[in-house]
Design a protein around this motif. Structure first.
Motif, PDB file in Angstrom:
ATOM      1  N   ILE A  62       0.969  -1.310   0.014  1.00 32.58           N
ATOM      2  CA  ILE A  62       0.134   0.102  -0.120  1.00 32.58           C
ATOM      3  C   ILE A  62       1.096   1.212  -0.045  1.00 32.58           C
ATOM      4  O   ILE A  62       1.924   1.319   0.784  1.00 32.58           O
ATOM      5  N   MET A  63       0.611   2.242  -1.042  1.00 35.05           N
ATOM      6  CA  MET A  63       1.368   3.304  -0.977  1.00 35.05           C
ATOM      7  C   MET A  63       0.368   4.554  -0.499  1.00 35.05           C
ATOM      8  O   MET A  63      -0.782   4.499  -1.289  1.00 35.05           O
ATOM      9  N   PHE A  64       0.714   5.267   0.563  1.00 32.62           N
ATOM     10  CA  PHE A  64      -0.144   6.345   0.983  1.00 32.62           C
ATOM     11  C   PHE A  64       0.456   7.848   0.497  1.00 32.62           C
ATOM     12  O   PHE A  64       1.606   7.949   0.476  1.00 32.62           O
ATOM     13  N   VAL A  65      -0.626   8.513  -0.238  1.00 34.67           N
ATOM     14  CA  VAL A  65      -0.337   9.821  -0.583  1.00 34.67           C
ATOM     15  C   VAL A  65      -1.325  10.881   0.088  1.00 34.67           C
ATOM     16  O   VAL A  65      -2.513  10.811  -0.127  1.00 34.67           O
ATOM     17  N   SER A  66      -0.530  11.709   1.041  1.00 39.81           N
ATOM     18  CA  SER A  66      -1.440  12.627   1.688  1.00 39.81           C
ATOM     19  C   SER A  66      -2.337  13.651   1.062  1.00 39.81           C
ATOM     20  O   SER A  66      -3.155  14.235   1.203  1.00 39.81           O
ATOM     21  N   GLN A  67      -1.690  13.930  -0.332  1.00 43.73           N
ATOM     22  CA  GLN A  67      -2.634  14.844  -1.133  1.00 43.73           C
ATOM     23  C   GLN A  67      -2.251  14.577  -2.645  1.00 43.73           C
ATOM     24  O   GLN A  67      -0.923  14.149  -3.088  1.00 43.73           O
ATOM     25  N   GLY A  68      -3.156  14.757  -3.534  1.00 44.26           N
ATOM     26  CA  GLY A  68      -2.911  14.433  -4.893  1.00 44.26           C
ATOM     27  C   GLY A  68      -1.591  14.808  -5.529  1.00 44.26           C
ATOM     28  O   GLY A  68      -1.067  14.520  -6.450  1.00 44.26           O
ATOM     29  N   SER A  69      -1.152  16.063  -5.125  1.00 44.98           N
ATOM     30  CA  SER A  69      -0.119  16.907  -5.856  1.00 44.98           C
ATOM     31  C   SER A  69       1.286  16.066  -5.667  1.00 44.98           C
ATOM     32  O   SER A  69       2.123  16.127  -6.538  1.00 44.98           O
ATOM     33  N   GLU A  70       1.108  15.113  -4.471  1.00 45.72           N
ATOM     34  CA  GLU A  70       2.328  14.443  -4.360  1.00 45.72           C
ATOM     35  C   GLU A  70       2.744  13.357  -5.314  1.00 45.72           C
ATOM     36  O   GLU A  70       3.571  12.739  -5.345  1.00 45.72           O
ATOM     37  N   LEU A  71       1.579  12.997  -6.116  1.00 42.40           N
ATOM     38  CA  LEU A  71       1.731  11.620  -6.976  1.00 42.40           C
ATOM     39  C   LEU A  71       2.429  12.164  -8.121  1.00 42.40           C
ATOM     40  O   LEU A  71       3.069  11.236  -8.723  1.00 42.40           O
ATOM     41  N   ALA A  72       2.815  13.287  -8.634  1.00 42.85           N
ATOM     42  CA  ALA A  72       3.685  13.510  -9.475  1.00 42.85           C
ATOM     43  C   ALA A  72       5.096  13.172  -9.220  1.00 42.85           C
ATOM     44  O   ALA A  72       5.960  13.195  -9.923  1.00 42.85           O
ATOM     45  N   SER A  73       5.461  12.986  -7.839  1.00 40.36           N
ATOM     46  CA  SER A  73       6.813  12.753  -7.497  1.00 40.36           C
ATOM     47  C   SER A  73       7.078  11.226  -7.077  1.00 40.36           C
ATOM     48  O   SER A  73       8.151  10.888  -6.795  1.00 40.36           O
ATOM     49  N   LYS A  74       6.101  10.428  -7.570  1.00 39.69           N
ATOM     50  CA  LYS A  74       6.018   8.901  -7.380  1.00 39.69           C
ATOM     51  C   LYS A  74       6.677   8.314  -8.558  1.00 39.69           C
ATOM     52  O   LYS A  74       6.179   7.120  -8.738  1.00 39.69           O
ATOM     53  N   GLY A  75       7.106   8.945  -9.608  1.00 42.24           N
ATOM     54  CA  GLY A  75       7.472   8.203 -10.758  1.00 42.24           C
ATOM     55  C   GLY A  75       8.340   7.017 -10.484  1.00 42.24           C
ATOM     56  O   GLY A  75       8.126   5.958 -11.212  1.00 42.24           O
ATOM     57  N   ARG A  76       9.547   7.348  -9.764  1.00 44.74           N
ATOM     58  CA  ARG A  76      10.333   6.338  -9.680  1.00 44.74           C
ATOM     59  C   ARG A  76       9.834   5.101  -9.205  1.00 44.74           C
ATOM     60  O   ARG A  76       9.874   3.799  -9.615  1.00 44.74           O
TER      61      ARG A  76
END
Length: 470
Positions: free
Chosen positions: A371-385
């Motif tokens: 499970i990957m937790f992302v506190s806000q949608g704007s952080e998804l842009a940094s999850k590329g790796r």
């Protein structure tokens, strides 16, 4: 075994057809049974090599006698005819005025090989005067063994190969397949009970391509692990992926799926262009599950259920599990069984999220997930790796849930140098028919930018992990 590569351009000729296996046993002693079975296979090999063997080009008037000094009808098909020209005889809805059939039109250019289907048949009527019937009666005790052998062989043809050359190779492969069927039959015979040998085609990683394997029909995959291990060693394949389970059998592009679901709609999309970017995609085959399918009105609440069904279809179609894709009620019951929900949850219209998807995958399929937790949608842009690594190592669809919406992520295009990212999204909120063009044109399956996500909402991503099994 035959190795071909369907991803290369050219033509694959596939010949299918039944051969009747009939054997009368005077007694059931093992040596006697083995001897007569081998003799029957030898008769079938002789039948394939005889002048009476016929190949008919499906959906066309073309008939070929490959062993009769290559005789064919119509007369235009000769020993010098190239395989590519066979396609002009295949019937479509638009026959040409010349009498030949117009070739099937392709909607899009493709580098994949086209498949030409032929039917294996036997000429029964012999030339010359017909003999009179002779009846005789013989009384004795014997065992009569009968089954139908489902012959299925493939060969690749280049643009310059003649029909005669390729038919010669097809007849050779049919003979080899009978040899393989004989081995499988003798290995798995029990008394006078035969397990019908079953040829299956499997697509292996490049450059190995398409491989044909003969299994005993009816024997579950659990009893064929030793055979699969042998195949993995032979083709130098890793022992953590089930390349040779029946569910992995190659599905030829000219054969429709019977269940009506679309498979891999993302394959018709053009990849986004990013500076120094690479594309990381789901590996293998999945079905597209969305609102309103299966006579189930889940519009407005069932998106996570549909995303979960897409994930389950991936594990089924890669051969990791044999169970069918679960229904909404089966998903709900699984959550009750693990203690996550109360009994009243079954049959309700309540949403589920990534944590519930993780629990159901573990309960029904024995599949673990991260499970990957992302506190806000704007952080998804940094999850590329992290996302690129998932598709590179696991290759499974990802379920992402945030707020009241759920989607399926099938891949990412990501640039390590610039940080640019695009997400390949399969949207379960679609409510229409299985129309591939509409689904891709309207973006129900398509590439999305970081702005696709609600920048302030939190998201949980369920990343299913591959089991390490053969």
């Amino acid at each position: 075994m035959v190795v071909e590569n369907p991803s290369d351009s050219g033509i694959i000729l596939r010949v299918k057809g039944p051969l009747e296996f009939k054997c009368e046993l005077d007694n059931t002693d093992a040596p006697h049974v083995y001897k007569l079975i081998s003799r029957t296979f030898e008769i079938l090999r002789s039948q394939v090599k005889s002048d009476s063997c016929v190949l008919t080009l499906c959906d066309s008037p073309v008939i070929i006698w490959p062993n009769k000094k290559f005789h064919a009808t119509p007369e235009e098909v000769t020993t010098n005819t190239i395989c590519e020209d066979l396609q002009q005889w295949i019937q479509t809805d638009e026959p040409e005025s010349t009498g030949k059939r117009s070739a099937k039109k392709k909607n899009k250019k493709s580098s994949a090989a086209s498949v030409v289907k032929l039917q294996l048949m036997t000429e029964v009527t012999k030339p010359g005067p017909l003999s009179g019937l002779v009846l005789c009666r013989k009384v004795q005790n014997s065992h009569f063994v009968s089954t139908t052998l489902p012959m299925d062989c493939i060969v690749r043809a280049s643009s310059s190969d003649t029909v005669k050359d390729v038919c010669d190779r097809l007849m050779e492969e049919l003979t080899k397949q009978l040899d393989e069927m004989e081995k499988v039959t003798l290995q798995h015979i029990k008394g006078t009970t035969l397990l019908t040998p079953e040829p299956l085609h499997f697509l292996l990683p490049d450059p190995k391509g398409l491989v044909t394997v003969v299994y005993p029909a009816g024997m579950p995959d659990t009893q064929l692990e030793a055979k699969r291990q042998e195949l993995h060693r032979h083709f130098e394949l890793p022992d953590d992926r089930p390349y040779f389970r029946r569910a992995n059998a190659y599905h030829f592009p000219n054969e429709p799926y019977r269940d009506g679901y679309l498979r891999n709609p993302h394959l018709v999309l053009t990849h986004p262009s990013l500076e120094d970017g690479k594309v990381y995609l789901v590996q293998g085959i999945y079905s597209y599950h969305h609102y309103m399918q299966d006579r189930m009105d889940d519009n407005g609440w069932g998106c996570a259920y549909r995303s979960l069904q897409t994930i389950c279809s991936w594990f089924q179609q890669q051969g990791y599990v044999e169970r069918c894709v679960p229904s909404h009620k089966e998903i709900q019951q699984a959550l009750v069984d693990v203690g996550d929900k109360q009994t009243a949850f079954v049959g309700s219209r309540q949403w589920i999220g990534s944590i519930e998807v993780q629990a159901v995958l573990n309960q029904l399929l024995g599949v673990t997930s991260k499970i990957m937790f992302v506190s806000q949608g704007s952080e998804l842009a940094s999850k590329g790796r992290e996302l690129a690594n998932h598709f590179l190592t696991q290759g499974t669809p990802i379920m992402i849930g945030g707020g009241v919406l759920a989607h399926t992520i099938l891949g990412v295009a990501w640039s390590e140098t610039t940080g640019q990212i695009r997400y390949l999204i399969l949207d379960p909120h679609y409510t229409g028919a299985e129309d591939l063009q509409l689904i891709t044109d309207k973006g129900w399956c398509g590439w999305k930018g970081p702005e696709f996500w609600d920048q302030t909402a939190y998201y949980n991503l369920c990343l299913p992990q591959r089991p390490k099994v053969i």
